[in-house]
Design a protein around this motif. Structure first.
Motif: not given
Length: 303
Positions: A203-208, A223-228
């Motif tokens: 839930x923390x990474x989903x809005x990221x 995770x989205x910044x580093x791995x897309x």
């Protein structure tokens, strides 16, 4: 003179349109207040503590109210602290916070004070736990170290930032209702904790995903910044598979009952659906859906 049915239909259509517009105007401020002030997260926290209370067969206590107050306070302050960053990633929320920053600050302070005061009813351990979210948030959100220091601010460190938030959330949801009633820790509590920890991490990474542009500029590693987006989706698939395995082992070992296993499985399926939709549906919708993914357990019991 005979009335024209078509005129009646048109009149009803106009009346319905006016009523719909009035309801929308009336409901929009309420919606904004719930979403942007983090009030809806407080309701979710209370619901999740009730879920744990039922899962562990505990008597009712003030723990859900304490969790709601602390959640509102911490996330309300987080909204205030992140308002400048939110102007790029969540402009509507940032505008709401700026319009109501004095009120939000006051309500957050009052909520935290009430939450800590009520925690006294649960004894010294519950009282100490009430301070934990605030202390961790200060460590997480504050730049305790200068940018040139070898130790980086916790919120900028990949995995650690989400792990810290998820760990604190899971501790409060799982152990606060236990501590409040002075019950021994059941054998199923560690599994329940891991379930809440893992789903809270997701839930923390989903809005990221929606915030990755602003996070990249601010030097925050997610995770989205580093791995897309695709990499984030695959990582969360792996996490959910691990959680499903843990729940399955708990059921096979007789630690979790059938009803508990079914409830946790429904929640994981809901979260899996959200993860599958990452990058394909508006991220703000997915964020709220993910945060509500554990509530179907409560709905099933109520029905």
């Amino acid at each position: 003179m005979q009335a024209n049915p078509q005129n009646n239909v048109n009149g009803l259509s106009v009346l319905y349109g006016l009523l719909q517009a009035w309801v929308y105007r009336l409901g929009r401020p309420v919606r904004d207040a719930l979403l942007y002030s983090s009030a809806y997260l407080a309701f979710i926290a209370a619901g999740e503590v009730l879920i744990v209370t039922e899962l562990l067969s505990l008597p009712l206590s003030p723990a859900p109210l304490v969790a709601a107050l602390l959640t509102f306070a911490v996330y309300g302050n987080d909204r205030l602290a992140d308002v400048e960053a939110d102007e790029k990633t969540s402009p509507a929320r940032a505008a709401f916070v700026r319009r109501n920053q004095d009120l939000l600050y006051s309500l957050s302070a009052v909520a935290y004070g009430l939450g800590v005061a009520l925690a006294v009813l649960g004894g010294p351990v519950a009282f100490a736990m009430a301070f934990l979210p605030g202390v961790v948030w200060l460590c997480y959100a504050s730049d305790l170290f200068p940018d040139g220091a070898r130790l980086r601010p916790l919120k900028r460190v990949l995995i650690l930032n989400s792990t810290l938030v998820a760990a604190v959330w899971a501790v409060g949801m799982t152990f606060l209702p236990i501590v409040f009633v002075g019950a021994p820790i059941p054998a199923s509590a560690p599994i329940i904790y891991l379930f809440f920890f893992g789903t809270a991490f997701a839930n923390v990474e989903i809005p990221n995903v929606g915030d990755r542009g602003g996070d990249r500029e601010a030097g925050v590693e997610t995770l989205p910044v580093v791995f897309g987006v695709d990499g984030t989706r695959k990582a969360l698939y792996g996490l959910l598979a691990l959680l499903a395995a843990i729940v399955g082992v708990g059921f096979g070992a007789g630690v979790l009952g059938l009803e508990t296993t079914a409830g946790l499985s429904v929640s994981l399926l809901c979260l899996l659906t959200v993860v599958t939709c990452l990058g394909r549906i508006r991220n703000d919708i997915l964020t709220v859906a993910a945060e509500c993914s554990r509530l179907p357990i409560l709905v099933i019991w109520l029905l």
